[in-house]
Design an enzyme around this catalytic site. Structure first.
Site, PDB file in Angstrom:
ATOM      1  N   ARG A 260       0.821  -1.218   0.000  1.00 12.84           N
ATOM      2  CA  ARG A 260       0.000   0.000   0.000  1.00 12.84           C
ATOM      3  C   ARG A 260       0.856   1.270   0.000  1.00 12.84           C
ATOM      4  NH1 ARG A 260      -3.729   2.439   4.563  1.00 12.84           N
ATOM      5  NH2 ARG A 260      -5.284   3.535   3.303  1.00 12.84           N
TER       6      ARG A 260
ATOM      7  N   HIS B 254       0.377   4.489  -2.397  1.00 10.93           N
ATOM      8  CA  HIS B 254       0.135   5.856  -1.908  1.00 10.93           C
ATOM      9  C   HIS B 254       1.290   6.792  -2.258  1.00 10.93           C
ATOM     10  CE1 HIS B 254      -3.414   5.193   1.061  1.00 10.93           C
ATOM     11  NE2 HIS B 254      -3.513   4.426  -0.009  1.00 10.93           N
TER      12      HIS B 254
ATOM     13  N   SER C  53       7.683  10.797  -1.983  1.00 10.31           N
ATOM     14  CA  SER C  53       7.146  11.981  -1.288  1.00 10.31           C
ATOM     15  C   SER C  53       6.372  11.559  -0.038  1.00 10.31           C
ATOM     16  CB  SER C  53       6.250  12.810  -2.221  1.00 10.31           C
ATOM     17  OG  SER C  53       5.172  12.039  -2.709  1.00 10.31           O
TER      18      SER C  53
ATOM     19  N   ASN D 216      -4.060   8.629   4.763  1.00 12.02           N
ATOM     20  CA  ASN D 216      -2.853   8.097   5.411  1.00 12.02           C
ATOM     21  C   ASN D 216      -2.863   8.160   6.939  1.00 12.02           C
ATOM     22  OD1 ASN D 216      -1.888   7.666   2.862  1.00 12.02           O
ATOM     23  ND2 ASN D 216      -0.514   9.429   2.827  1.00 12.02           N
TER      24      ASN D 216
ATOM     25  N   HIS E 189      -6.163  -5.844  -2.225  1.00 10.20           N
ATOM     26  CA  HIS E 189      -6.981  -6.062  -1.034  1.00 10.20           C
ATOM     27  C   HIS E 189      -7.190  -7.539  -0.716  1.00 10.20           C
ATOM     28  CE1 HIS E 189      -8.775  -1.725  -1.347  1.00 10.20           C
ATOM     29  NE2 HIS E 189      -7.511  -1.741  -0.999  1.00 10.20           N
ATOM     30  N   THR E 190      -6.463  -8.404  -1.367  1.00 13.20           N
ATOM     31  CA  THR E 190      -6.469  -9.815  -0.984  1.00 13.20           C
ATOM     32  C   THR E 190      -5.611 -10.034   0.264  1.00 13.20           C
ATOM     33  OG1 THR E 190      -6.038 -12.078  -1.730  1.00 13.20           O
ATOM     34  CG2 THR E 190      -4.541 -10.423  -2.540  1.00 13.20           C
TER      35      THR E 190
ATOM     36  N   ASP F 242      -9.766  -9.330   3.056  1.00 16.44           N
ATOM     37  CA  ASP F 242     -10.191 -10.626   2.517  1.00 16.44           C
ATOM     38  C   ASP F 242     -10.423 -11.530   3.718  1.00 16.44           C
ATOM     39  OD1 ASP F 242     -10.245 -13.284   1.723  1.00 16.44           O
ATOM     40  OD2 ASP F 242      -8.323 -13.230   0.664  1.00 16.44           O
TER      41      ASP F 242
ATOM     42  N   THR G 238      -8.754 -15.469   3.450  1.00 16.46           N
ATOM     43  CA  THR G 238      -7.296 -15.706   3.521  1.00 16.46           C
ATOM     44  C   THR G 238      -6.560 -14.360   3.541  1.00 16.46           C
ATOM     45  OG1 THR G 238      -7.251 -15.816   1.103  1.00 16.46           O
ATOM     46  CG2 THR G 238      -7.358 -17.927   2.279  1.00 16.46           C
TER      47      THR G 238
END
Ligand code: HEM
Length: 318
Positions: free
Chosen positions: A51, A55, A65, A83, A182-183, A234, A237
């Site tokens: 992530r 971002h 940055s 954030n 997003h798993t 998720d 898993t």
């Protein structure tokens, strides 16, 4: 063409995987071993590092940055809406940077650390691998406005999400494939509460959510309070990089509204959700391709920016 007569600023530099092969041959190994230690200590760190690269890239390009702390000249992106109390992994990046500065001072950028750490993290939890193009340099500034405006929010509509990706040169396939990040990892209650209690302003749960899933989620995410309670993105898993994220969406058990809308708000994104749910190899292939594409967003190259000695600060800002 005679490159010798080309003004330097007109030369286009592009990223390539062998960038540090001579200047810091151990760079990739060093990153990998520290990421592996961190993920062994806490599996979620793999998600947090993936992530972090996202971002970074969505705000002024992949230029680290996002790593700058507040200072007299910097308003840190760490304080932005997406954030604040949420983005993590900064200490692992510091550890990697310290090891790289010891091995090859002033050579490997913080932006490249983020790109390598995202790939290594993905592989460590069972996801696909890819060659990471390298040679990014680090920014001389940050943009909290960019962070607030350019990173999609979980309650954005699908057209807004698609627009925010388009602005970065990413298309609808990238939206659906990269959402597959997003798993792995976790979300705070505050990021999806609205779906449980008042999705459309009528005091009802989001009708696309499975009803038993709603009651399960309500237990840990009350109407008020518990904002920072954590839930797996998720639920099947959450520590394994696989395609359950898409299978969950098909079952009405995607956690965020931004996950669910991929199925119900466009035939094109829905077809991709179904394709990835049915074929993990297709998902892996597209995820890897889209991560390379995301990693190529507006890098600083050549003599632009700098190679920070400490990822949290500009070199001239002691
Ligand atoms: C499509 C638009 C996206 C939206 C609206 C979105 C939104 C969110 C939200 C709300 C969270 C939970 C944050 C919290 O509550 O603290 C989250 C977590 C996460 N996101 Fe996204 N995201 C998007 C795309 C992506 C992309 C492109 C990636 C990477 C390829 C990604 C990777 C992750 C990961 C791995 C986590 C878990 C982090 C952790 O456990 O520390 N997301 N995202």
């Amino acid at each position: 063409m005679q490159l010798t007569f080309m003004p330097r600023e007109l030369l286009e530099y592009s990223l390539f995987p062998q960038f540090y092969d001579h200047s810091c041959p151990k760079a990739k190994e060093i990153v990998k071993s520290i990421v592996a230690q961190a993920v062994a200590k806490e599996t979620r760190m793999a998600a947090s590092l993936v992530r972090l690269h996202f971002h970074d890239c969505f705000v002024k390009g992949c230029d680290a940055s996002v790593l700058l702390d507040n200072s007299s000249s910097i308003v840190s992106e760490k304080g932005s809406n997406p954030n604040r109390n949420s983005l993590r992994g900064f200490e692992v990046v510091d550890q990697i940077k310290t090891a790289l500065e010891a091995a090859c001072p002033g050579t490997v950028s913080c932006a490249d650390i983020l790109a390598l750490a995202a790939r290594d993290s993905t592989v460590l939890v069972g996801g696909p691998s890819w060659d990471v193009p390298l040679g990014r340099r680090d920014s001389l500034g940050a943009s909290i406005q960019g962070s607030n405006n350019d990173i999609p929010a979980p309650n954005n509509t699908l057209p807004t999400i698609i627009t925010k990706f388009k602005r970065q040169g990413l298309d609808v396939v990238d939206v659906v494939a990269l959402s597959g990040g997003h798993t792995i990892g976790m979300s705070r209650c505050t990021s999806f509460r609205q779906r449980l209690y008042n999705q459309t302003g009528n005091g009802m749960a989001d009708s696309t959510l499975d009803v038993s899933f709603v009651s399960q989620l309500r237990q840990g995410c009350p109407r008020s309070g518990g904002d920072n309670n954590l839930f797996p993105l998720d639920f099947v898993t959450s520590t394994k990089f696989d395609n359950f994220y898409y299978k969950n969406i098909l079952a009405g058990k995607g956690l965020l509204s931004s996950d669910e809308v991929l199925l119900t708000k466009s035939a094109k994104t829905a077809a991709l959700v179904k394709a990835y749910a049915a074929d993990v190899n297709l998902f892996f292939q597209h995820f890897a391709q889209s991560m390379v594409k995301m990693g190529n967003i507006s890098p600083l190259t050549g003599s632009q920016g700098e190679i920070r000695k400490n990822c949290r600060r500009l070199n001239n800002n002691h």
